[in-house]
Write a protein that holds these residues in place. Structure first.
Motif, short mmCIF file in Angstrom:
data_model
loop_
_atom_site.label_atom_id
_atom_site.label_comp_id
_atom_site.label_asym_id
_atom_site.label_seq_id
_atom_site.Cartn_x
_atom_site.Cartn_y
_atom_site.Cartn_z
N GLY A 139 -52.83 14.69 -16.39
CA GLY A 139 -52.87 13.40 -17.06
C GLY A 139 -51.49 13.01 -17.57
N CYS A 140 -51.46 11.97 -18.39
CA CYS A 140 -50.19 11.50 -18.94
C CYS A 140 -50.46 10.76 -20.24
CB CYS A 140 -49.51 10.57 -17.95
SG CYS A 140 -47.89 10.01 -18.52
N LEU A 141 -49.46 10.78 -21.13
CA LEU A 141 -49.60 10.06 -22.40
C LEU A 141 -49.47 8.55 -22.21
CD1 LEU A 141 -47.27 12.22 -24.65
CD2 LEU A 141 -49.77 12.22 -24.61
N ARG A 142 -48.81 8.15 -21.12
CA ARG A 142 -48.51 6.73 -20.95
C ARG A 142 -49.52 6.07 -20.02
NH1 ARG A 142 -43.83 6.60 -23.69
NH2 ARG A 142 -42.38 8.33 -23.43
N ARG A 143 -49.41 4.76 -19.92
CA ARG A 143 -50.36 3.98 -19.12
C ARG A 143 -49.61 2.96 -18.25
NH1 ARG A 143 -53.12 7.60 -20.29
NH2 ARG A 143 -55.15 7.64 -21.33
N CYS A 144 -48.70 3.41 -17.42
CA CYS A 144 -47.92 2.47 -16.59
C CYS A 144 -48.88 1.77 -15.61
CB CYS A 144 -46.84 3.22 -15.81
SG CYS A 144 -45.69 4.11 -16.87
N LYS A 145 -48.69 0.47 -15.46
CA LYS A 145 -49.65 -0.32 -14.67
C LYS A 145 -49.72 0.09 -13.20
CE LYS A 145 -49.85 -4.60 -17.24
NZ LYS A 145 -48.95 -5.68 -17.52
N PHE A 146 -48.59 0.51 -12.65
CA PHE A 146 -48.56 0.80 -11.21
C PHE A 146 -49.04 2.21 -10.87
CE2 PHE A 146 -44.39 1.53 -13.14
CZ PHE A 146 -44.22 2.87 -12.90
N CYS A 147 -49.42 2.98 -11.89
CA CYS A 147 -49.70 4.41 -11.68
C CYS A 147 -51.19 4.71 -11.80
CB CYS A 147 -48.90 5.20 -12.72
SG CYS A 147 -49.24 6.96 -12.67
N GLY A 148 -51.70 5.57 -10.93
CA GLY A 148 -53.12 5.90 -10.95
C GLY A 148 -53.45 7.17 -11.71
N THR A 149 -52.39 7.88 -12.16
CA THR A 149 -52.60 9.17 -12.83
C THR A 149 -53.61 9.10 -13.95
OG1 THR A 149 -50.43 9.99 -12.34
CG2 THR A 149 -51.43 10.85 -14.33
N TRP A 150 -53.42 8.13 -14.85
CA TRP A 150 -54.26 8.09 -16.06
C TRP A 150 -55.66 7.60 -15.75
CZ3 TRP A 150 -55.41 2.94 -17.33
CH2 TRP A 150 -54.58 1.98 -16.77
N LYS A 151 -55.86 7.06 -14.55
CA LYS A 151 -57.22 6.68 -14.17
C LYS A 151 -57.96 7.90 -13.61
CE LYS A 151 -55.95 1.97 -13.39
NZ LYS A 151 -55.47 0.98 -12.49
N ASP A 175 -46.69 18.38 -12.41
CA ASP A 175 -47.06 17.60 -13.61
C ASP A 175 -46.68 16.14 -13.37
OD1 ASP A 175 -46.59 20.35 -14.43
OD2 ASP A 175 -46.94 19.62 -16.45
N ASN A 176 -47.49 15.25 -13.92
CA ASN A 176 -47.14 13.83 -13.84
C ASN A 176 -46.05 13.48 -14.85
OD1 ASN A 176 -49.24 13.06 -11.89
ND2 ASN A 176 -50.56 13.82 -13.51
N ASN A 177 -46.10 14.15 -15.99
CA ASN A 177 -45.09 13.91 -17.01
C ASN A 177 -44.79 15.23 -17.70
OD1 ASN A 177 -43.48 13.01 -19.08
ND2 ASN A 177 -44.69 11.17 -19.46
N LEU A 178 -43.92 15.98 -17.06
CA LEU A 178 -43.64 17.36 -17.49
C LEU A 178 -43.19 17.44 -18.96
CD1 LEU A 178 -43.35 20.32 -16.38
CD2 LEU A 178 -40.98 19.75 -15.89
S1 SF4 Z 1 -47.25 9.62 -14.84
FE1 SF4 Z 1 -45.33 8.47 -15.04
S2 SF4 Z 1 -45.75 6.53 -14.04
FE2 SF4 Z 1 -47.77 7.49 -14.48
S3 SF4 Z 1 -48.41 6.72 -16.47
FE3 SF4 Z 1 -47.28 8.60 -16.83
S4 SF4 Z 1 -45.14 7.97 -17.21
FE4 SF4 Z 1 -46.21 6.25 -16.25
#
Ligand code: SF4
Length: 369
Positions: A139-151, A175-178
């Motif tokens: 997963g990731c702490l952030r929610r960047c619009k173009f990224c599917g990780t957090w979904k 990791d998506n966000n090491l």
């Molecule tokens: S993995 Fe990277 S691109 Fe995706 S939501 Fe996290 S910071 Fe943004």
């Protein structure tokens, strides 16, 4: 149970098979999980028949949504050839577009990360690689619009330590966000002190580093942990350049030559061609290379991009702010600029590029002799 694990015939160039960015690590973990249960497993690439192996289950992985047709071909093939088997599709495309994926004819769509298999080490004996994949977080702490990780991985989970997992001198972090792992400093210390077969361990991160989380201390630890070619993400506007420069400076201060640092940038997205050219030129002034990534929406289900042909939105995704010509020109400019930076040329020159390649090949041959 007999379990067939399938990686569809994705259009990965042959030399990139088993490349660190394309290893079907989910299938390798499933292989270990099923072995533990006493199941018989087989891992295949593409669509094949087996006279002496009739699977009870066929588990197909998926990658980008725009490669969905390869997944459909596999689902159809295995459903037709093994009608008694249960065909299950999982992975990125399956998780992002389950309804679309279900229409492939499969029996089941698996969404998200398989928590049972996740606890197992990948079965590296099934592939020929000289590295290992490690996740310190999901997963990731952030929610960047173009990224599917957090979904796909909505919950941010992390490990405190990975030292007992190291089994290779080359570790690739998926990791998506090491740097978002709150224990990242401890983990970098572990890597710094790690050895395998008496030799030190080198690391790489598949994704770009979230430079907003970088500090001089962390940059130093990244270098001491022997991370190769760190990549900083510059996803947004040109006016972020001061912040990006500070991040590059931290890595240079930690001991990385500027030419070994990459700036990761997404194009064919909200910044138009001319703004992206400014970012490109800025990277040239800093002497860093660019890792470019062409944007496709998360629900794009096809891709017939051809760098040598004139194309339209019917062939591949073209952002409304971009044209086919600009996309191809930008890619070409990035490639040429990276060559000049890598080799220390003032301007791009095809002959010098060939000469550089010849010297590299000669060096490689001499190390093999
Ligand atoms: S993995 Fe990277 S691109 Fe995706 S939501 Fe996290 S910071 Fe943004």
């Amino acid at each position: 149970m007999r379990i067939l694990l399938v990686e569809p015939s994705f259009p990965i160039p042959p030399k990139s098979k088993n490349h660190r960015d394309f290893l079907p690590v989910g299938l390798l973990k499933l292989a270990s999980f099923h072995r533990e249960r006493g199941d018989e497993i087989k891992l295949v690439r593409g669509n094949q028949q087996f006279p002496d192996f009739y699977p009870n289950q066929v588990k197909i992985t998926s990658l980008f949504t725009y490669w969905s047709n390869y997944v459909w071909e596999s689902a159809k093939f295995y459903k037709e050839n093994y009608p008694k088997a249960r065909v299950i599709v999982g992975g990125i495309y399956a998780s992002l577009m389950p309804e679309h994926c279900k229409k492939s004819g499969c029996d089941e769509v698996f969404i998200g990360v398989d928590e049972k298999a996740e606890k197992f080490k990948p079965a590296y004996d099934l592939v020929n690689v000289d590295y290992q994949i490690v996740h310190t977080s999901r997963g990731c702490l952030r929610r960047c619009k173009f990224c599917g990780t957090w979904k796909i991985e909505p919950e941010f989970k992390y490990k405190k330590s990975i030292k007992d997992e190291i089994r290779s001198n080359r570790v690739i972090f998926y990791d998506n966000n090491l740097l978002a792992n709150p224990y990242i400093k401890d983990i970098l210390e572990e890597l710094k002190n790690s050895k395998h077969n008496g030799r030190v361990v080198y690391s790489e991160s598949q994704c770009g580093i979230d430079g907003r989380l970088l500090t001089p201390e962390v940059a130093k630890l990244i270098k001491e942990a022997r991370f190769l070619n760190p990549r900083i993400a510059w996803d947004h506007r040109y006016d972020q350049r001061k912040m990006i420069k500070k991040q590059i400076d931290m890595l240079v201060e930690a001991g990385y030559p500027a030419k070994d640092i990459y700036v990761f940038m997404i194009y064919n997205y909200n910044q138009d061609y001319y703004e992206m050219l400014k970012k490109l030129r800025q990277c040239k002034r800093w002497g860093v290379q660019i890792a470019d990534c062409r944007y496709r929406p998360l629900n794009q289900t096809f891709e017939h991009y051809n760098p040598r042909a004139r194309q339209t939105n019917k062939d591949y995704y073209i952002h409304p702010e971009w044209t086919d010509r600009q996309i191809k020109l930008f890619r070409k400019k990035v490639r040429r600029q990276n060559i000049t930076i890598r080799h220390g040329f003032d301007i791009y020159n095809y002959e010098l590029e060939r000469e550089g390649a010849r010297i590299r090949e000669k060096r490689l041959l001499s190390t093999q002799e």
